[in-house]
Scaffold this motif. Structure first.
Motif, PDB file in Angstrom:
ATOM      1  N   LEU A 301       0.834  -1.206   0.000  1.00 12.13           N
ATOM      2  CA  LEU A 301       0.000   0.000   0.000  1.00 12.13           C
ATOM      3  C   LEU A 301       0.866   1.252   0.000  1.00 12.13           C
ATOM      4  CD1 LEU A 301      -2.881   1.147   0.170  1.00 12.13           C
ATOM      5  CD2 LEU A 301      -2.648   1.105   2.658  1.00 12.13           C
ATOM      6  N   ASN A 302       1.879   1.269   0.852  1.00  7.41           N
ATOM      7  CA  ASN A 302       2.756   2.430   0.951  1.00  7.41           C
ATOM      8  C   ASN A 302       3.904   2.322  -0.054  1.00  7.41           C
ATOM      9  OD1 ASN A 302       1.204   3.406   3.107  1.00  7.41           O
ATOM     10  ND2 ASN A 302       2.436   2.289   4.604  1.00  7.41           N
ATOM     11  N   ARG A 303       4.597   3.437  -0.234  1.00  6.46           N
ATOM     12  CA  ARG A 303       5.777   3.458  -1.092  1.00  6.46           C
ATOM     13  C   ARG A 303       7.013   3.621  -0.212  1.00  6.46           C
ATOM     14  NH1 ARG A 303       6.124   7.628  -5.386  1.00  6.46           N
ATOM     15  NH2 ARG A 303       5.167   9.020  -3.858  1.00  6.46           N
ATOM     16  N   TYR A 304       8.106   2.969  -0.641  1.00  9.09           N
ATOM     17  CA  TYR A 304       9.340   2.996   0.138  1.00  9.09           C
ATOM     18  C   TYR A 304      10.448   3.522  -0.755  1.00  9.09           C
ATOM     19  CZ  TYR A 304       6.385   0.214   3.133  1.00  9.09           C
ATOM     20  OH  TYR A 304       5.334  -0.213   3.916  1.00  9.09           O
ATOM     21  N   ILE A 345      22.407   5.232   3.668  1.00  2.81           N
ATOM     22  CA  ILE A 345      21.198   4.876   2.927  1.00  2.81           C
ATOM     23  C   ILE A 345      20.004   4.971   3.873  1.00  2.81           C
ATOM     24  CG2 ILE A 345      20.003   3.110   1.573  1.00  2.81           C
ATOM     25  CD1 ILE A 345      22.447   4.219   0.181  1.00  2.81           C
ATOM     26  N   TYR A 346      19.038   5.779   3.495  1.00  2.00           N
ATOM     27  CA  TYR A 346      17.800   5.923   4.264  1.00  2.00           C
ATOM     28  C   TYR A 346      16.632   5.323   3.474  1.00  2.00           C
ATOM     29  CZ  TYR A 346      20.136   9.275   7.376  1.00  2.00           C
ATOM     30  OH  TYR A 346      20.968   9.884   8.282  1.00  2.00           O
ATOM     31  N   ARG A 347      15.630   4.874   4.197  1.00  3.16           N
ATOM     32  CA  ARG A 347      14.393   4.411   3.563  1.00  3.16           C
ATOM     33  C   ARG A 347      13.239   5.273   4.084  1.00  3.16           C
ATOM     34  NH1 ARG A 347      13.385  -1.850   3.546  1.00  3.16           N
ATOM     35  NH2 ARG A 347      13.295  -1.573   5.794  1.00  3.16           N
ATOM     36  N   GLU A 348      12.598   5.948   3.156  1.00  2.00           N
ATOM     37  CA  GLU A 348      11.501   6.852   3.505  1.00  2.00           C
ATOM     38  C   GLU A 348      10.168   6.163   3.242  1.00  2.00           C
ATOM     39  OE1 GLU A 348      11.798  11.486   3.146  1.00  2.00           O
ATOM     40  OE2 GLU A 348      10.823  10.718   1.346  1.00  2.00           O
ATOM     41  N   HIS A 349       9.333   6.097   4.263  1.00  2.00           N
ATOM     42  CA  HIS A 349       8.007   5.487   4.142  1.00  2.00           C
ATOM     43  C   HIS A 349       7.004   6.583   3.773  1.00  2.00           C
ATOM     44  CE1 HIS A 349       9.024   1.742   6.658  1.00  2.00           C
ATOM     45  NE2 HIS A 349      10.147   2.440   6.518  1.00  2.00           N
ATOM     46  N   ARG A 350       6.326   6.394   2.667  1.00  2.00           N
ATOM     47  CA  ARG A 350       5.315   7.369   2.238  1.00  2.00           C
ATOM     48  C   ARG A 350       3.983   6.662   2.031  1.00  2.00           C
ATOM     49  NH1 ARG A 350       8.618  10.812  -2.443  1.00  2.00           N
ATOM     50  NH2 ARG A 350      10.465  11.307  -1.156  1.00  2.00           N
ATOM     51  N   ASP A 351       2.905   7.334   2.425  1.00  2.00           N
ATOM     52  CA  ASP A 351       1.596   6.715   2.222  1.00  2.00           C
ATOM     53  C   ASP A 351       1.194   6.824   0.763  1.00  2.00           C
ATOM     54  OD1 ASP A 351       0.609   9.276   1.761  1.00  2.00           O
ATOM     55  OD2 ASP A 351      -0.344   9.459   3.727  1.00  2.00           O
ATOM     56  N   VAL A 356       4.959  11.755   3.894  1.00  2.00           N
ATOM     57  CA  VAL A 356       6.030  11.015   4.565  1.00  2.00           C
ATOM     58  C   VAL A 356       5.539  10.526   5.920  1.00  2.00           C
ATOM     59  CG1 VAL A 356       8.363  11.133   5.505  1.00  2.00           C
ATOM     60  CG2 VAL A 356       7.819  12.326   3.378  1.00  2.00           C
ATOM     61  N   LEU A 357       5.625   9.224   6.135  1.00  2.00           N
ATOM     62  CA  LEU A 357       5.208   8.625   7.406  1.00  2.00           C
ATOM     63  C   LEU A 357       6.388   8.540   8.368  1.00  2.00           C
ATOM     64  CD1 LEU A 357       3.003   5.716   5.998  1.00  2.00           C
ATOM     65  CD2 LEU A 357       2.244   7.950   6.840  1.00  2.00           C
ATOM     66  N   LYS A 358       7.539   8.102   7.865  1.00  2.00           N
ATOM     67  CA  LYS A 358       8.742   8.059   8.686  1.00  2.00           C
ATOM     68  C   LYS A 358       9.950   7.870   7.781  1.00  2.00           C
ATOM     69  CE  LYS A 358       9.108   3.124   9.854  1.00  2.00           C
ATOM     70  NZ  LYS A 358       9.260   2.145  10.941  1.00  2.00           N
ATOM     71  N   LYS A 359      11.125   8.098   8.367  1.00  2.00           N
ATOM     72  CA  LYS A 359      12.379   7.955   7.639  1.00  2.00           C
ATOM     73  C   LYS A 359      13.322   7.155   8.526  1.00  2.00           C
ATOM     74  CE  LYS A 359      16.084  10.791   5.595  1.00  2.00           C
ATOM     75  NZ  LYS A 359      16.556  12.187   5.373  1.00  2.00           N
TER      76      LYS A 359
END
Length: 444
Positions: A301-304, A345-351, A356-359
């Motif tokens: 559902l979310n994008r990473y 390297i970061y992973r950004e959680h987006r709905d 942005v939900l979290k990083k």
């Protein structure tokens, strides 16, 4: 005549006494039965999961109210959709205990009268794309109500996917892929062609364990290429990394920040966890000598989004080794220098709407620089003249690199580095004899 009159009177009295006695005795029993039927619940009577047998209506109401209070304090109901979940606020349940007790049937299990008032809001909080038209709404509401109607304390989890009218929603699709260039493809990689790795729901995966069970003996280089390929395809997901290693020098087949080294002898493994409630699959394919790795499964559902930040490079130093076998103007490169590298390297959680939900920080990879080592002829100045000394122990046909007279290092600014910065592998051995110098040594 008088005797007959007395007998009749006696009979009348006996009948009257019997009537009065029967009325008082059997009337009491009948009344008790009637009162019991109306004011006390019979055996086997339940309200929700609570037994109210032998209780009056008021007692049953009080017990049910106490049970409801415990249920509200100790129960959770969670709706799940893909990787999102939303815990229901139990205050949105409306209970009518008075009606429940009044309508309770003797000898039966009676559900608690309850309504839930915010299903639309809850579905929207899970996903703005969830439409009630796509859901078997009555079945979903009945499942939610069932947990409340029974007043059974516990943790309830309800998956929306189980109530979607479109049964294809969880069909496997290609989530991500990685291509290993043909220049780095070797025959041993063919062992993985056609293989499917199942990443089971809510479980961990170890590459070394999989290879041991399914493939057999594989070289560390091939394992590292497979590991790097798998690491590339799982990074843009919500999988959790547990163990990963890198080399001391970035290999050519891997991009900075995306290497995953596996070596059975060093016990280097690639371990990660699939926290979703459905399986994913890793598949391998070879097309025109290009090795392709796929991650397949239900869409997320979310994008990473992967972010590469704080990238730095570090210039190598130059280490000079002097050798009398070389002319003063002659020099050779023993080890070519290479820049050091660092990256986060970061992973950004987006709905689904891009918010942005979290990083989260995934890795900090550092590859130290490789210092350049140069061998040059030795020049010694004595007064107004320049002398090129020889080495007493040098052999005519020996390796010039093993006949070093002295070494020093030059940093990136072209200045001589202090002795502490010199490579300890290339420095002269500090043994006991060095305290007194060497025979025929030219003073410096």
């Amino acid at each position: 005549m008088r005797n007959q009159h007395g007998i009749k009177l006696f009979l009348v009295l006996m009948i009257s006494v019997a009537y009065i006695f029967s009325f008082s005795h059997f009337g009491t029993l009948a009344y008790g039965a009637i009162v019991k039927n109306h004011d006390f619940f019979a055996e086997g009577t339940k309200i929700g999961s609570l037994s109210v047998a032998g209780k009056t209506a008021n007692e049953a109401l009080q017990l049910t109210d106490e049970e409801l209070t415990k249920w509200l304090n100790e129960t959770t109901i969670t709706l799940k959709y893909k990787e999102n979940n939303e815990q229901l606020d139990l205050r949105y349940f409306t209970f009518d205990l008075t009606e429940t007790v009044q309508k309770a049937k003797n000898g039966q299990s009676n559900p608690v009268s309850v309504q839930f008032n915010s299903l639309d809001e809850t579905l929207y909080s899970l996903s703005s794309r969830l439409n009630k038209e796509d859901i078997a709404l009555e079945e979903l509401e009945a499942e939610i109500m069932r947990a409340a109607q029974l007043l059974e304390i516990g943790s309830y989890q309800i998956r929306i996917e189980d109530y979607l009218l479109d049964g294809q929603s969880n069909e496997p699709q290609v989530i991500s892929e990685f291509q290993l260039d043909s220049a780095f493809v070797e025959n041993e990689l063919d062992l993985f062609i056609g293989k499917t790795i199942e990443l089971k729901a809510t479980s961990q995966f170890s590459l070394l364990d999989y290879v041991k069970d399914e493939i057999g003996t594989v070289s560390a280089l091939t394992l590292s290429k497979i590991s790097t390929s798998i690491y590339e395809v799982i990074l843009p997901t919500n999988f959790e990394m547990i163990e990963r290693h890198i080399s001391s020098e970035l290999p050519e087949y891997a991009a900075l920040g995306f290497e995953a080294k596996v070596d059975p002898e060093l016990n280097y493994d690639l371990i990660f966890a699939n926290g979703n409630e459905w399986s994913y699959f890793i598949e391998f394919e070879k097309v025109d000598d290009v090795f392709i790795t796929y991650l397949k499964g239900p869409t997320l559902l979310n994008r990473y989004i992967l972010l590469q930040e704080d990238e730095e490079s570090f210039k190598p130093k130059t280490i000079l080794q002097f050798n009398s076998e070389l002319s003063p103007t002659e020099s050779r490169v023993k080890v070519a220098g290479k820049d050091g590298q660092f990256i986060k390297i970061y992973r950004e959680h987006r709905d689904e709407n891009g918010a942005v939900l979290k990083k989260e920080l995934i890795s900090e990879d550092f590859y130290p620089p490789i210092h350049q080592i140069e061998i040059t002829g030795l020049i010694v100045s004595t007064g107004d003249s320049t002398v090129t000394p020889g080495t007493e122990n040098a052999e005519a046909d020996g390796d010039p690199e093993s006949q070093t007279g002295e070494s020093t290092s030059i940093d990136e600014n072209g200045e001589q580095a202090p002795p502490s910065d010199r490579d300890h592998l290339d420095s002269p051995k500090n043994d006991e004899n060095s305290l007194w110098g060497k025979e025929n040594e030219i003073p410096k």
